[in-house]
Design a protein around this motif. Structure first.
Motif, PDB file in Angstrom:
ATOM      1  N   UNK A 124    -128.471  12.932 -70.372  1.00 39.48           N
ATOM      2  CA  UNK A 124    -128.866  12.037 -71.237  1.00 39.48           C
ATOM      3  C   UNK A 124    -130.157  12.716 -72.001  1.00 39.48           C
ATOM      4  N   UNK A 125    -131.246  13.113 -71.090  1.00 39.44           N
ATOM      5  CA  UNK A 125    -132.244  13.921 -71.570  1.00 39.44           C
ATOM      6  C   UNK A 125    -132.112  15.291 -72.245  1.00 39.44           C
ATOM      7  N   UNK A 126    -130.872  15.874 -71.540  1.00 36.33           N
ATOM      8  CA  UNK A 126    -130.917  17.270 -72.192  1.00 36.33           C
ATOM      9  C   UNK A 126    -130.383  17.061 -73.751  1.00 36.33           C
ATOM     10  N   UNK A 127    -129.806  16.169 -74.232  1.00 35.26           N
ATOM     11  CA  UNK A 127    -129.605  15.677 -75.485  1.00 35.26           C
ATOM     12  C   UNK A 127    -130.222  14.831 -76.165  1.00 35.26           C
ATOM     13  N   UNK A 128    -131.423  14.446 -76.145  1.00 32.25           N
ATOM     14  CA  UNK A 128    -132.262  13.513 -76.852  1.00 32.25           C
ATOM     15  C   UNK A 128    -133.741  13.827 -76.531  1.00 32.25           C
ATOM     16  N   UNK A 129    -134.348  12.957 -77.056  1.00 32.69           N
ATOM     17  CA  UNK A 129    -135.925  12.832 -76.895  1.00 32.69           C
ATOM     18  C   UNK A 129    -136.688  14.384 -77.353  1.00 32.69           C
ATOM     19  N   UNK A 132    -134.290  20.823 -77.661  1.00 33.28           N
ATOM     20  CA  UNK A 132    -133.633  21.831 -78.542  1.00 33.28           C
ATOM     21  C   UNK A 132    -132.253  22.287 -77.811  1.00 33.28           C
ATOM     22  N   UNK A 133    -131.317  22.047 -78.612  1.00 33.20           N
ATOM     23  CA  UNK A 133    -129.800  22.321 -78.136  1.00 33.20           C
ATOM     24  C   UNK A 133    -129.412  23.488 -78.894  1.00 33.20           C
ATOM     25  N   UNK A 134    -128.480  24.504 -78.227  1.00 35.08           N
ATOM     26  CA  UNK A 134    -128.085  25.282 -78.849  1.00 35.08           C
ATOM     27  C   UNK A 134    -126.350  25.059 -78.642  1.00 35.08           C
ATOM     28  N   UNK A 135    -125.689  25.780 -79.552  1.00 30.80           N
ATOM     29  CA  UNK A 135    -124.335  25.904 -79.684  1.00 30.80           C
ATOM     30  C   UNK A 135    -123.434  26.820 -80.557  1.00 30.80           C
ATOM     31  N   UNK A 136    -122.574  27.513 -80.588  1.00 28.97           N
ATOM     32  CA  UNK A 136    -122.202  28.490 -81.368  1.00 28.97           C
ATOM     33  C   UNK A 136    -121.887  27.740 -82.837  1.00 28.97           C
ATOM     34  N   UNK A 156    -132.976  15.401 -81.544  1.00 26.20           N
ATOM     35  CA  UNK A 156    -132.869  16.791 -81.149  1.00 26.20           C
ATOM     36  C   UNK A 156    -133.003  17.977 -82.360  1.00 26.20           C
ATOM     37  N   UNK A 157    -133.265  19.173 -81.672  1.00 27.30           N
ATOM     38  CA  UNK A 157    -133.280  20.267 -82.824  1.00 27.30           C
ATOM     39  C   UNK A 157    -131.977  20.962 -82.471  1.00 27.30           C
ATOM     40  N   UNK A 158    -131.016  21.019 -83.306  1.00 22.42           N
ATOM     41  CA  UNK A 158    -129.929  22.057 -83.137  1.00 22.42           C
ATOM     42  C   UNK A 158    -130.097  23.258 -83.908  1.00 22.42           C
ATOM     43  N   UNK A 159    -129.773  24.330 -82.880  1.00 20.30           N
ATOM     44  CA  UNK A 159    -129.625  25.608 -83.323  1.00 20.30           C
ATOM     45  C   UNK A 159    -128.241  26.341 -83.048  1.00 20.30           C
ATOM     46  N   UNK A 160    -127.925  26.967 -84.198  1.00 19.77           N
ATOM     47  CA  UNK A 160    -126.525  27.579 -84.254  1.00 19.77           C
ATOM     48  C   UNK A 160    -126.581  29.273 -83.740  1.00 19.77           C
ATOM     49  N   UNK A 161    -125.750  29.557 -83.059  1.00 15.29           N
ATOM     50  CA  UNK A 161    -125.751  31.113 -82.433  1.00 15.29           C
ATOM     51  C   UNK A 161    -124.296  31.536 -82.865  1.00 15.29           C
ATOM     52  N   UNK A 174    -136.190  29.942 -71.958  1.00 18.99           N
ATOM     53  CA  UNK A 174    -137.001  28.607 -72.382  1.00 18.99           C
ATOM     54  C   UNK A 174    -137.079  28.397 -73.682  1.00 18.99           C
ATOM     55  N   UNK A 175    -136.373  29.147 -74.679  1.00 20.04           N
ATOM     56  CA  UNK A 175    -136.280  28.567 -75.927  1.00 20.04           C
ATOM     57  C   UNK A 175    -135.215  27.371 -76.427  1.00 20.04           C
ATOM     58  N   UNK A 176    -134.398  27.242 -75.425  1.00 19.35           N
ATOM     59  CA  UNK A 176    -133.547  25.950 -75.409  1.00 19.35           C
ATOM     60  C   UNK A 176    -133.763  25.078 -74.261  1.00 19.35           C
ATOM     61  N   UNK A 177    -133.288  23.896 -74.422  1.00 17.08           N
ATOM     62  CA  UNK A 177    -133.404  22.932 -73.344  1.00 17.08           C
ATOM     63  C   UNK A 177    -131.916  23.075 -72.833  1.00 17.08           C
ATOM     64  N   UNK A 178    -131.097  23.085 -73.560  1.00 19.32           N
ATOM     65  CA  UNK A 178    -129.433  22.813 -73.164  1.00 19.32           C
ATOM     66  C   UNK A 178    -128.666  23.696 -74.047  1.00 19.32           C
TER      67      UNK A 178
END
Length: 273
Positions: A124-129, A132-136, A156-161, A174-178
């Motif tokens: 839960x906490x990895x995707x809220x609150x 910062x979450x990364x995905x391709x 959440x802050x979503x970052x694309x890679x 540590x730039x991403x939480x999940x």
């Protein structure tokens, strides 16, 4: 001299005929950093999809060469005919089915929520609150996060890679939480010693397949589908999967074939049903 000339002409004719039958190699676009499905290691193409494509090519008499391209350019390159097929862990989606044709699906996947092994985040906490979450970028995981969390107002802050290797590196410092990635990729990264852990699963049952240009202008689907079924039935598919993921359960092929995919409408090329 006449006999020598005739023999030389005959050999030349045989050589030309053999070359014509073989033709130019099919160009298979590959994402070079998506283990265990497709990646480049020490200049060599490896992965489940890569080895399976080699086995299909041998089974069906196809001449295939692999070309590494960044993930964001793969689908546009195929839809425009710059490459002949796409060989990676490609999820079948309705959006992609509008511009590509798919082989019968050979796998189904879920998505995993990855965090650093010393993280106190949970599913839960990895995707809220404020996480910062990364995905391709352009991947189904990024789309899911955007549509189901960001667009719904989840904090959440979503970052694309460009690739998951870079995303996981940012997670480690540590730039991403999940990071959210497919089950196979998550397990592969952990098995290779990455300092990660899985804290949750997003149930997707997402089919995966090879893809060709819409309309199948090179008439590849019949051969590809036949090859997929042949390597599944003779045990080669299981051998390849277990080479990269020893604990994986081999799913029956084809897996679920969504109604929105034109190339899954009967009669399916190369598949008896």
């Amino acid at each position: 001299m006449k006999r020598i000339l005739l023999a030389t002409m005959a050999l030349t004719a045989v050589s030309v005929t053999a070359y014509a039958q073989e033709g130019d190699p099919l160009v298979a676009g590959v994402e070079g950093s998506f283990p265990p499905w497709a990646y480049v290691e020490s200049g060599e193409f490896k992965g489940i999809a890569i080895d399976a494509m080699r086995a299909i090519a041998a089974d069906q008499g196809l001449n295939v060469e692999f070309r590494e391209l960044p993930w964001p350019s793969l689908i546009p390159a195929l839809s425009k005919g710059h490459i002949d097929l796409l060989v990676t862990g490609l999820n079948v989606t309705a959006e992609r089915a509008e511009v590509l044709d798919f082989t019968i699906p050979w796998w189904e996947n879920d998505d995993e929520i990855l965090v650093a092994s010393d993280s106190d985040k949970n599913a839960v906490t990895a995707l809220c609150c404020g996480a910062t979450v990364g995905a391709q970028s352009g991947a189904t995981q990024h789309t899911w996060l955007q549509q189901n969390l960001v667009d719904s107002g989840v904090d959440i802050t979503l970052r694309g890679y460009e690739d998951y290797v870079t995303a996981v590196e940012d997670l480690g410092i540590g730039r991403l939480d999940a990071v959210v990635t497919s089950t196979d990729t998550a397990e592969s990264l952990i098995s290779k010693g990455r300092d990660l852990k899985i804290v949750g699963t997003i149930q997707q049952n997402q089919p995966q397949a090879l893809a060709v240009q819409e309309g199948d202008p090179n008439n590849l689907l019949e051969k590809l589908n036949k090859g997929i079924m042949n390597i599944y039935k003779n045990g080669k598919w299981a051998e390849i999967v277990h080479r990269y993921t020893p604990e994986a359960t081999i799913r029956a092929i084809p897996t679920a074939m969504p109604d929105y995919v034109d190339s899954y409408q009967e009669p399916i090329p190369g598949y008896p049903g």
